[in-house]
Design a protein around this motif. Structure first.
Motif, PDB file in Angstrom:
ATOM      1  N   ILE A  18      34.787  27.384  57.331  1.00 38.48           N
ATOM      2  CA  ILE A  18      35.583  26.219  56.991  1.00 38.48           C
ATOM      3  C   ILE A  18      36.978  26.387  57.563  1.00 38.48           C
ATOM      4  O   ILE A  18      37.609  27.433  57.414  1.00 38.48           O
ATOM      5  N   LYS A  19      37.455  25.330  58.226  1.00 36.11           N
ATOM      6  CA  LYS A  19      38.777  25.356  58.837  1.00 36.11           C
ATOM      7  C   LYS A  19      39.859  25.439  57.760  1.00 36.11           C
ATOM      8  O   LYS A  19      39.882  24.618  56.839  1.00 36.11           O
ATOM      9  N   PRO A  20      40.755  26.428  57.856  1.00 32.92           N
ATOM     10  CA  PRO A  20      41.833  26.531  56.873  1.00 32.92           C
ATOM     11  C   PRO A  20      42.768  25.322  56.962  1.00 32.92           C
ATOM     12  O   PRO A  20      43.079  24.844  58.042  1.00 32.92           O
TER      13      PRO A  20
ATOM     14  N   HIS B  86      31.473  19.861  52.017  1.00 31.73           N
ATOM     15  CA  HIS B  86      32.585  19.940  52.964  1.00 31.73           C
ATOM     16  C   HIS B  86      33.466  21.173  52.814  1.00 31.73           C
ATOM     17  O   HIS B  86      34.131  21.566  53.775  1.00 31.73           O
ATOM     18  N   TYR B  87      33.469  21.782  51.642  1.00 34.01           N
ATOM     19  CA  TYR B  87      34.405  22.878  51.391  1.00 34.01           C
ATOM     20  C   TYR B  87      33.732  24.140  50.878  1.00 34.01           C
ATOM     21  O   TYR B  87      34.421  25.129  50.617  1.00 34.01           O
ATOM     22  N   ASP B  88      32.410  24.099  50.711  1.00 36.10           N
ATOM     23  CA  ASP B  88      31.660  25.257  50.218  1.00 36.10           C
ATOM     24  C   ASP B  88      32.215  25.756  48.884  1.00 36.10           C
ATOM     25  O   ASP B  88      32.387  26.943  48.665  1.00 36.10           O
ATOM     26  N   VAL B  89      32.527  24.791  48.012  1.00 31.82           N
ATOM     27  CA  VAL B  89      33.104  25.083  46.707  1.00 31.82           C
ATOM     28  C   VAL B  89      32.226  24.436  45.641  1.00 31.82           C
ATOM     29  O   VAL B  89      31.882  23.260  45.749  1.00 31.82           O
ATOM     30  N   ALA B  90      31.866  25.207  44.620  1.00 32.85           N
ATOM     31  CA  ALA B  90      31.026  24.700  43.534  1.00 32.85           C
ATOM     32  C   ALA B  90      31.846  24.512  42.271  1.00 32.85           C
ATOM     33  O   ALA B  90      32.842  25.208  42.045  1.00 32.85           O
ATOM     34  N   VAL B  91      31.400  23.550  41.461  1.00 28.99           N
ATOM     35  CA  VAL B  91      31.994  23.320  40.140  1.00 28.99           C
ATOM     36  C   VAL B  91      30.848  23.388  39.150  1.00 28.99           C
ATOM     37  O   VAL B  91      30.029  22.486  39.078  1.00 28.99           O
ATOM     38  N   ALA B  92      30.779  24.483  38.407  1.00 27.14           N
ATOM     39  CA  ALA B  92      29.649  24.687  37.504  1.00 27.14           C
ATOM     40  C   ALA B  92      29.981  24.328  36.057  1.00 27.14           C
ATOM     41  O   ALA B  92      29.100  24.001  35.279  1.00 27.14           O
ATOM     42  N   ASP B  93      31.244  24.386  35.697  1.00 28.03           N
ATOM     43  CA  ASP B  93      31.670  24.196  34.315  1.00 28.03           C
ATOM     44  C   ASP B  93      32.116  22.749  34.087  1.00 28.03           C
ATOM     45  O   ASP B  93      33.111  22.294  34.651  1.00 28.03           O
TER      46      ASP B  93
ATOM     47  N   LEU C 214      41.550  25.061  47.174  1.00 29.04           N
ATOM     48  CA  LEU C 214      42.340  26.149  47.764  1.00 29.04           C
ATOM     49  C   LEU C 214      42.195  27.441  46.969  1.00 29.04           C
ATOM     50  O   LEU C 214      42.052  28.523  47.548  1.00 29.04           O
ATOM     51  N   GLU C 215      42.196  27.335  45.646  1.00 30.05           N
ATOM     52  CA  GLU C 215      42.037  28.504  44.781  1.00 30.05           C
ATOM     53  C   GLU C 215      40.673  29.161  44.999  1.00 30.05           C
ATOM     54  O   GLU C 215      40.564  30.383  45.132  1.00 30.05           O
ATOM     55  N   GLN C 216      39.626  28.353  45.067  1.00 29.91           N
ATOM     56  CA  GLN C 216      38.273  28.881  45.243  1.00 29.91           C
ATOM     57  C   GLN C 216      38.084  29.488  46.630  1.00 29.91           C
ATOM     58  O   GLN C 216      37.460  30.526  46.781  1.00 29.91           O
ATOM     59  N   GLN C 217      38.631  28.832  47.635  1.00 28.74           N
ATOM     60  CA  GLN C 217      38.514  29.361  48.997  1.00 28.74           C
ATOM     61  C   GLN C 217      39.291  30.641  49.158  1.00 28.74           C
ATOM     62  O   GLN C 217      38.837  31.565  49.830  1.00 28.74           O
ATOM     63  N   ALA C 218      40.438  30.741  48.525  1.00 26.99           N
ATOM     64  CA  ALA C 218      41.222  31.975  48.593  1.00 26.99           C
ATOM     65  C   ALA C 218      40.481  33.123  47.924  1.00 26.99           C
ATOM     66  O   ALA C 218      40.476  34.244  48.412  1.00 26.99           O
ATOM     67  N   GLY C 219      39.803  32.815  46.818  1.00 29.39           N
ATOM     68  CA  GLY C 219      39.062  33.832  46.102  1.00 29.39           C
ATOM     69  C   GLY C 219      37.821  34.296  46.827  1.00 29.39           C
ATOM     70  O   GLY C 219      37.366  35.427  46.654  1.00 29.39           O
ATOM     71  N   SER C 220      37.264  33.418  47.684  1.00 30.17           N
ATOM     72  CA  SER C 220      36.032  33.785  48.389  1.00 30.17           C
ATOM     73  C   SER C 220      36.286  34.199  49.832  1.00 30.17           C
ATOM     74  O   SER C 220      35.356  34.514  50.556  1.00 30.17           O
ATOM     75  N   GLY C 221      37.547  34.133  50.264  1.00 33.12           N
ATOM     76  CA  GLY C 221      37.863  34.529  51.630  1.00 33.12           C
ATOM     77  C   GLY C 221      37.609  33.444  52.655  1.00 33.12           C
ATOM     78  O   GLY C 221      37.612  33.698  53.843  1.00 33.12           O
ATOM     79  N   ASN C 222      37.385  32.187  52.212  1.00 32.60           N
ATOM     80  CA  ASN C 222      37.132  31.079  53.145  1.00 32.60           C
ATOM     81  C   ASN C 222      38.402  30.441  53.669  1.00 32.60           C
ATOM     82  O   ASN C 222      38.352  29.642  54.568  1.00 32.60           O
ATOM     83  N   ALA C 223      39.529  30.749  53.081  1.00 39.85           N
ATOM     84  CA  ALA C 223      40.768  30.086  53.502  1.00 39.85           C
ATOM     85  C   ALA C 223      41.417  30.820  54.640  1.00 39.85           C
ATOM     86  O   ALA C 223      41.219  31.964  54.860  1.00 39.85           O
TER      87      ALA C 223
END
Length: 96
Positions: free
Chosen positions: A2-4, A61-68, A87-96
């Motif tokens: 994913i493009k930062p 589009h962002y490879d981010v899930a919302v489970a809760d 942004l928070e999720q991508q930073a935590g997974s190294g996608n940003a």
């Protein structure tokens, strides 16, 4: 990969996807600002089906899930809150 993007770019990107992919009537890009309430009648007035589409949009589009579901209420309140979550999720997974 994913493009930062910075926060403002991400907000504009989210805005484009929402306008393109959700069945919104009589909504133009100027109606959707970073602080527009997404699920409030004074904002876009999205409903539960739109929430499901937003979850799919974030995953696609962002490879981010919302489970809760409880967290989703806060995450989906505005474009700004959506962007912050992505942004928070991508930073935590190294996608940003």
């Amino acid at each position: 990969m994913i493009k930062p993007m910075d926060r403002n770019e991400l907000i504009e990107d989210l805005k484009g996807h929402i306008l393109d992919e959700l069945p919104l009537e009589d909504v133009n890009p100027d109606d959707l600002q970073a602080d527009t309430l997404l699920f409030d009648e004074d904002g876009l007035g999205l409903d539960s089906l739109d929430a499901v589409e937003l979850v799919v949009l974030l995953e696609k589009h962002y490879d981010v899930a919302v489970a809760d579901a409880e967290a989703a209420r806060k995450i989906f309140s505005t474009l700004s809150s959506l962007a912050d979550y992505v942004l928070e999720q991508q930073a935590g997974s190294g996608n940003a």
